[in-house]
Motif scaffolding. Sequence first.
Motif, PDB file in Angstrom:
ATOM      1  N   THR B  80       0.825  -1.212   0.000  1.00  0.00           N
ATOM      2  CA  THR B  80       0.000   0.000   0.000  1.00  0.00           C
ATOM      3  C   THR B  80       0.857   1.260   0.000  1.00  0.00           C
ATOM      4  O   THR B  80       0.340   2.372   0.079  1.00  0.00           O
ATOM      5  CB  THR B  80      -0.932   0.081   1.231  1.00  0.00           C
ATOM      6  OG1 THR B  80      -0.134   0.245   2.404  1.00  0.00           O
ATOM      7  CG2 THR B  80      -1.795  -1.157   1.367  1.00  0.00           C
ATOM      8  N   SER B 141      -4.390   3.830   5.868  1.00  0.00           N
ATOM      9  CA  SER B 141      -4.459   2.522   5.211  1.00  0.00           C
ATOM     10  C   SER B 141      -4.451   1.396   6.227  1.00  0.00           C
ATOM     11  O   SER B 141      -4.187   0.256   5.876  1.00  0.00           O
ATOM     12  CB  SER B 141      -3.252   2.378   4.298  1.00  0.00           C
ATOM     13  OG  SER B 141      -2.064   2.646   5.050  1.00  0.00           O
ATOM     14  N   THR B 146       0.733  -3.393   6.715  1.00  0.00           N
ATOM     15  CA  THR B 146       1.311  -4.295   7.711  1.00  0.00           C
ATOM     16  C   THR B 146       2.217  -3.545   8.683  1.00  0.00           C
ATOM     17  O   THR B 146       2.728  -2.468   8.363  1.00  0.00           O
ATOM     18  CB  THR B 146       2.150  -5.374   7.023  1.00  0.00           C
ATOM     19  OG1 THR B 146       3.275  -4.745   6.382  1.00  0.00           O
ATOM     20  CG2 THR B 146       1.338  -6.132   5.975  1.00  0.00           C
ATOM     21  N   SER B 155       5.705   4.917   9.347  1.00  0.00           N
ATOM     22  CA  SER B 155       4.402   5.504   9.052  1.00  0.00           C
ATOM     23  C   SER B 155       3.761   6.163  10.263  1.00  0.00           C
ATOM     24  O   SER B 155       3.984   5.758  11.399  1.00  0.00           O
ATOM     25  CB  SER B 155       3.458   4.418   8.533  1.00  0.00           C
ATOM     26  OG  SER B 155       4.031   3.828   7.402  1.00  0.00           O
TER      27      SER B 155
HETATM   28  C1  LIG Z   1      -5.302   4.869   0.949  1.00  0.00           C
HETATM   29  C2  LIG Z   1      -3.950   5.010   1.578  1.00  0.00           C
HETATM   30  C3  LIG Z   1      -3.807   5.760   2.720  1.00  0.00           C
HETATM   31  C4  LIG Z   1      -2.556   5.874   3.343  1.00  0.00           C
HETATM   32  N1  LIG Z   1      -2.460   6.609   4.473  1.00  0.00           N
HETATM   33  C5  LIG Z   1      -1.282   6.690   5.115  1.00  0.00           C
HETATM   34  C6  LIG Z   1      -1.160   7.427   6.336  1.00  0.00           C
HETATM   35  O1  LIG Z   1      -2.119   7.993   6.841  1.00  0.00           O
HETATM   36  N2  LIG Z   1       0.052   7.482   6.931  1.00  0.00           N
HETATM   37  C7  LIG Z   1       1.125   6.838   6.409  1.00  0.00           C
HETATM   38  O2  LIG Z   1       2.179   6.911   6.998  1.00  0.00           O
HETATM   39  N3  LIG Z   1       1.045   6.145   5.250  1.00  0.00           N
HETATM   40  C8  LIG Z   1      -0.122   6.049   4.586  1.00  0.00           C
HETATM   41  N4  LIG Z   1      -0.206   5.344   3.417  1.00  0.00           N
HETATM   42  C9  LIG Z   1       0.999   4.723   2.857  1.00  0.00           C
HETATM   43  C10 LIG Z   1       1.221   3.251   3.253  1.00  0.00           C
HETATM   44  O3  LIG Z   1       0.008   2.621   3.580  1.00  0.00           O
HETATM   45  C11 LIG Z   1       2.179   3.109   4.424  1.00  0.00           C
HETATM   46  O4  LIG Z   1       3.431   3.532   4.004  1.00  0.00           O
HETATM   47  C12 LIG Z   1       2.265   1.677   4.982  1.00  0.00           C
HETATM   48  O5  LIG Z   1       3.061   1.666   6.142  1.00  0.00           O
HETATM   49  C13 LIG Z   1       2.843   0.681   4.019  1.00  0.00           C
HETATM   50  O6  LIG Z   1       2.629  -0.605   4.540  1.00  0.00           O
HETATM   51  P1  LIG Z   1       2.633  -1.893   3.614  1.00  0.00           P
HETATM   52  O7  LIG Z   1       2.487  -3.079   4.487  1.00  0.00           O
HETATM   53  O8  LIG Z   1       1.678  -1.763   2.540  1.00  0.00           O
HETATM   54  O9  LIG Z   1       4.130  -1.845   3.058  1.00  0.00           O
HETATM   55  P2  LIG Z   1       4.674  -1.887   1.570  1.00  0.00           P
HETATM   56  O10 LIG Z   1       4.058  -0.849   0.747  1.00  0.00           O
HETATM   57  O11 LIG Z   1       4.585  -3.279   1.089  1.00  0.00           O
HETATM   58  O12 LIG Z   1       6.191  -1.505   1.844  1.00  0.00           O
HETATM   59  C14 LIG Z   1       6.556  -0.232   2.268  1.00  0.00           C
HETATM   60  C15 LIG Z   1       8.078  -0.160   2.410  1.00  0.00           C
HETATM   61  O13 LIG Z   1       8.512  -0.923   3.520  1.00  0.00           O
HETATM   62  C16 LIG Z   1       9.362  -1.988   3.111  1.00  0.00           C
HETATM   63  N5  LIG Z   1       8.947  -3.160   3.869  1.00  0.00           N
HETATM   64  C17 LIG Z   1       7.703  -3.736   3.914  1.00  0.00           C
HETATM   65  N6  LIG Z   1       7.699  -4.797   4.738  1.00  0.00           N
HETATM   66  C18 LIG Z   1       8.962  -4.911   5.215  1.00  0.00           C
HETATM   67  C19 LIG Z   1       9.602  -5.832   6.102  1.00  0.00           C
HETATM   68  N7  LIG Z   1       8.942  -6.841   6.640  1.00  0.00           N
HETATM   69  N8  LIG Z   1      10.909  -5.650   6.372  1.00  0.00           N
HETATM   70  C20 LIG Z   1      11.603  -4.627   5.822  1.00  0.00           C
HETATM   71  N9  LIG Z   1      11.058  -3.727   4.979  1.00  0.00           N
HETATM   72  C21 LIG Z   1       9.754  -3.866   4.683  1.00  0.00           C
HETATM   73  C22 LIG Z   1       9.169  -2.108   1.619  1.00  0.00           C
HETATM   74  O14 LIG Z   1      10.342  -2.572   0.990  1.00  0.00           O
HETATM   75  C23 LIG Z   1       8.848  -0.686   1.222  1.00  0.00           C
HETATM   76  O15 LIG Z   1       9.993   0.052   1.047  1.00  0.00           O
HETATM   77  C24 LIG Z   1      -1.432   5.235   2.776  1.00  0.00           C
HETATM   78  C25 LIG Z   1      -1.587   4.474   1.622  1.00  0.00           C
HETATM   79  C26 LIG Z   1      -2.826   4.358   1.013  1.00  0.00           C
HETATM   80  C27 LIG Z   1      -2.956   3.533  -0.216  1.00  0.00           C
END
Ligand SMILES: Cc1cc2nc3c(=O)[nH]c(=O)nc-3n(C[C@H](O)[C@H](O)[C@H](O)COP(=O)(O)OP(=O)(O)OC[C@H]3O[C@@H](n4cnc5c(N)ncnc54)[C@H](O)[C@@H]3O)c2cc1C
Lengths: 428, 489
Positions: B80, B141, B146, B155
């Motif tokens: 995300t 999100s 995760t 985040s």
């Molecule tokens: C609708 C929407 C709203 C959002 N609102 C917010 C908000 O309010 N605040 C905010 O901060 N963000 C927000 N985001 C952005 C995003 O959701 C965050 O950055 C979130 O923490 C990403 O989590 P993910 O599990 O999807 O990680 P990913 O997108 O899969 O990965 C994010 C980064 O972390 C790394 N990573 C993932 N897992 C691991 C692991 N296990 N070990 C080491 N590195 C890892 C990846 O390589 C990548 O660089 C939003 C996104 C969307 C789509």
Amino acid sequence: MSRESLVDHARALDCIHCGLCLTTCPTYQLTGSETSSPRGRIHLMRAVAEGRAEPDATFEDEMNFCLVCRHCESVCPAGVEFGAMMEFSRGALLERRPPGPLARLARWVGFRGILVRRAGLRLAAMGLRAVQLLRLDVITSPLLGLRGQIFRNLPRVPSARERRPLPPVTEAEGPARGTVLVLDGCVMPELFGRVNRAMTDVLAATGREVRSVPKHVCCGALHAHNGELNQAEDLARLTIAQFEEVDGSAPVVIDSAGCGAHMKEYGRLLANDPEWRGRASAFAARVVDLTEELASPEATARLQERLGDGHGIEGPVTWDDPCHLCHGQGVREQPRQLLDLVPGLERVEMPGADSCCGSAGIYTVLRPEDSLEVLDPKLESLESTGAKTLVTANPGCHQQWQIGVGKTGKGVEVLHLAEVLERALKPR
Amino acid sequence: MGSDGKQLSRRHLAELERIVGKKGVRADPTARSAYESDAFMLQRASAEVIVLPRTTAEAAAAIKVLREAGLVVVPRGAGTGLSGGARPVENGAIVGTARMRDVLEVNAEDRYARVQAGVVNVHLTAACADAGLFYGPDPSSQTACTIGGNVGNNSGGPHGFKYGSTNRHVLGLTMVDSSGEVIQLGGPGAAGDGDLDLLGPVVGSEGMLGLVTEVTVQLLPRPEKVETLLCLFESLDACCDAVSEMIARRLEPSAIEILDRLTIEAVEASVLRAGYPDNAEAVMLVEVEGGDEEVDATSADVIEVARAFGAFDTRRTTDPVERKRLWAGRKGAFGAMGRIAPDLYVADVVAPRTRLREIVSAATVACRERNLKLANVFHAGDGNLHPNISYDRRDADEVRRVLEAGRIIMEACVAAGGSLTGEHGIGLEKQDEMCLVFSDDDLEAMDQLRAAFDPDAFWNPGKMLPVRGCREIHTRPLPVHSPAAEGAS
Ligand SMILES: Cc1cc2nc3c(=O)[nH]c(=O)nc-3n(C[C@H](O)[C@H](O)[C@H](O)COP(=O)(O)OP(=O)(O)OC[C@H]3O[C@@H](n4cnc5c(N)ncnc54)[C@H](O)[C@@H]3O)c2cc1C
Ligand code: SF4
Ligand code: SF4
């Protein structure tokens, strides 16, 4: 056929790839694979349409792995119409790459021979009843592997008496509140005739005159979900005409969530048919789920007078949202309110009540292994509530829960909401 | 687009399947293509293989095989992310945590939880609700992202104003390093035990230092009372100024969010309809937490300021259902924008909170001049702005104009003393702009830190740190570097 016509490209563009739908998807839960998530599937559809991916075996498998539970739609902020997109993709896949001869025969028998003909359905029910009476299901089930497990736990086909169709007219009790039409359905009368009768009795108890549509057999929901779109359209036209013949304006009350969700979308299904478009939308607007009808203030007031506590239903009960009721029709509160009307019945919430049980129309038969794996966490969840009775409002879910409860050997009774209310009706 | 250059050998593939099970490996091109981007859609690439381990041990063993196979690794949570951090890189595998979703321990007494990295943010909060506790960071999100991804991007969320970002909540990590060894950093009671603090650099490292497999986080007691306020304004400028005043007066609500008209309309048209009125140009959503009296006093102050700055209507509620609805609208705001155009560019910058209005106007002008549709929604409390620009990625010129506007907004923020990212990370999106804030020396120091963990650039190579030298990128002199503005909390 062209790539664009393989998917509903315009709808695919609504997705902004935010990923908010991932966690709700049962197949993503099962596999952790984004390819098996709503966002992944939409990506595949779009990639195929834009020539960046092939509609290969993986593509087809991911489309068929989807349960079309539409949970993703309930959480999608961008309003992606996932169910409609999936019907479209499946339809196009069928045309592009028809299944092998055996599967084709099975589809033909199922979709054209049995589902749409009352005689065919009856024959099938009689066959299954004979098998069950002779205990052939128990003997043959080991040979059938997982499908056998399902086969063995299929609901008992009731006696012919219970399978008789609804009477054309059931009189209202007490001060009359107008007429409603009800749907007998295809599988419902054969396996769950008692549910249809319970619905009729409860509606009558709230002052409705209830009319059935004897000629009608099938609304076409299963056809649409499985990509048989042409036939689905024909069945929609037939359904509309047959219901209009009986009454042109009364509400159409449905006790099977899958059928209701589909019939509410007739307008979209026939949108490309200028002759039927308007008529279909008008008809769709008349369709309500039984729980919507009963939760109206007038009906609820009448129910309150009639419901008593000598019902013998073992509590606590828990409500399991059928996907096509909560995600397909946005109906969540009404069934709970209705259960809470029954005196002396404790209700508990089941965690994840709105996630799919794995029934998904004929998915149980097409992909038994996946279907049972989707059910497993639901069974755990049921157990955590300590409920003695599980209530639903869709024949597919009803059957799936019977299979599941049968498998665990825990004596939980599975009932349709109409049955619960009917049992709680005090004699007048 | 990525290349299909290096094929994973049959032997390596079989080895991976043996380790994580057949269902944990996706190797055919169609299946892999679903991973070609995260929620940042402007750049795509294909991964050589997707590996989904279930445990730390499986992850470590899989990493060894991937390394032997000559691939590099991009960690991925739920994908995300909005800056391309989890997008595949050339010659790279994706190692995803989507099957690592067990809450391993909730310790109510010492108020911490230990979870696998793939646990979804809201599932953690749900798991500790019975103990009267919750997990602080609440990205919008949160129903999908995760804990591992939260660590990756450090985040935050609306409540970051009060609780800070992820880095303030992580107590310990289990990581797999580039040689496939498992290392432990920190732990529930590790604070202040004299060891070198390595958690700091890892939180926010965007998957460039290793794969996080388990996370220990602190939990917070649920506040006695929570009240949500909705203040309606006839102008976005006035709404921004009201926030600046609240900050100046040191009011301490736990969240202050602003949504502008276009965002309100999108939300109201979606399944997340929150009941935001349609006659407002801007909506301010405020949450106040604490003891009874504290909440009443702060709420009254917030309303007074809002009124003084022209709020024409204010509402307050403590009803949990109503509050949830108001927040669901805010949290679904990005997604709801999907109704406006096929794609959405979510900018993420931090401005000093006294200059919110100025940056918002800069964004408005930049978009107007380029004929782009702009919607604003932001964590006003901590100055974290999200100007959202709608576009259609099939229109190459529009994409160019979007990127241009994005850059202008970043430059305006940096010039005003703000920073490049509040919470979404640098990823691929803002690599070049790193040079707006940091000098070559700064970047060199960062690269050395990275190399200390990962000497062979095995983890998520080519992200965050600019690939080209800053001198090549610079077209104008560097603004003054202001380290204080880095990070949103
Ligand atoms: C609708 C929407 C709203 C959002 N609102 C917010 C908000 O309010 N605040 C905010 O901060 N963000 C927000 N985001 C952005 C995003 O959701 C965050 O950055 C979130 O923490 C990403 O989590 P993910 O599990 O999807 O990680 P990913 O997108 O899969 O990965 C994010 C980064 O972390 C790394 N990573 C993932 N897992 C691991 C692991 N296990 N070990 C080491 N590195 C890892 C990846 O390589 C990548 O660089 C939003 C996104 C969307 C789509
Ligand atoms: S929630 Fe909707 S917009 Fe977001 S990825 Fe899923 S389908 Fe697409
Ligand atoms: S309909 Fe159900 S199974 Fe299919 S993608 Fe959506 S959530 Fe998943």
